[in-house]
Scaffold this motif. Structure first.
Motif, mmCIF file in Angstrom:
data_model
loop_
_atom_site.group_PDB
_atom_site.id
_atom_site.type_symbol
_atom_site.label_atom_id
_atom_site.label_comp_id
_atom_site.label_asym_id
_atom_site.label_seq_id
_atom_site.Cartn_x
_atom_site.Cartn_y
_atom_site.Cartn_z
ATOM 1 N N ARG A 190 9.786 6.502 -0.987
ATOM 2 C CA ARG A 190 8.787 7.562 -1.073
ATOM 3 C C ARG A 190 9.433 8.816 -0.491
ATOM 4 N N LEU A 210 7.015 4.748 4.264
ATOM 5 C CA LEU A 210 7.244 5.948 5.047
ATOM 6 C C LEU A 210 8.126 6.916 4.269
ATOM 7 N N GLY A 247 -4.520 2.972 -4.615
ATOM 8 C CA GLY A 247 -3.835 3.010 -3.319
ATOM 9 C C GLY A 247 -2.731 1.996 -3.172
ATOM 10 N N GLY A 285 6.038 12.982 -1.736
ATOM 11 C CA GLY A 285 5.122 11.934 -2.174
ATOM 12 C C GLY A 285 5.533 11.165 -3.409
ATOM 13 N N SER A 334 0.847 -1.179 0.000
ATOM 14 C CA SER A 334 0.000 0.000 0.000
ATOM 15 C C SER A 334 0.891 1.241 0.000
ATOM 16 N N TYR A 335 0.421 2.309 -0.635
ATOM 17 C CA TYR A 335 1.186 3.555 -0.651
ATOM 18 C C TYR A 335 1.475 4.024 0.774
ATOM 19 N N THR A 336 0.505 3.861 1.658
ATOM 20 C CA THR A 336 0.676 4.331 3.040
ATOM 21 C C THR A 336 1.654 3.465 3.837
ATOM 22 N N ASP A 337 1.987 2.284 3.334
ATOM 23 C CA ASP A 337 2.996 1.437 3.996
ATOM 24 C C ASP A 337 4.401 2.011 3.854
#
Length: 117
Positions: free
Chosen positions: A41, A23, A110, A45, A18-21
């Protein structure tokens, strides 16, 4: 979304996380087929994917490197001998004859996907 190569039509895309995984300014390693790939990342972003193998030591460690910029270009310093590699081109900024592979990366629903040929 950052795509690092123009040959996306011949690329096989693999979801890796996931993109949010991911940091900001930290690396993560993913196995895509038989390729170890270091994912990054940035604070703004953007996503980058390069080969995880440090060509100077032979160790699969670039995902554990120090992320930053050099001359305004996103980069990662190897944790082994501290050579710095461009996250955009894969070129070693300390020895331009040495290059690590770069891979296209994108976000779909995502999920971060990495492309290999």
């Amino acid at each position: 979304m950052t795509v690092l190569r123009e040959d996306v039509e011949t690329t096989c895309w693999t979801p890796v996380c996931s993109y949010t995984d991911l940091l900001p300014e930290r690396g993560a390693c993913a196995l895509v087929g038989d390729h170890q790939i270091a994912l990054f990342r940035t604070f703004d972003g953007e996503l980058f994917a390069v080969g995880n193998r440090d060509p100077f030591s032979g160790a699969q460690v670039l995902s554990r490197g120090i992320v930053g910029t050099r001359a305004g270009e996103p980069s990662v310093a190897s944790p082994m001998h501290k050579q710095v590699f461009s996250l955009v081109t894969g070129v070693c900024m300390d020895d331009p004859e040495v290059v690590v592979p770069t891979y296209p990366v994108r976000i779909v629903g995502g999920a971060v996907e990495v492309g290999v040929r």
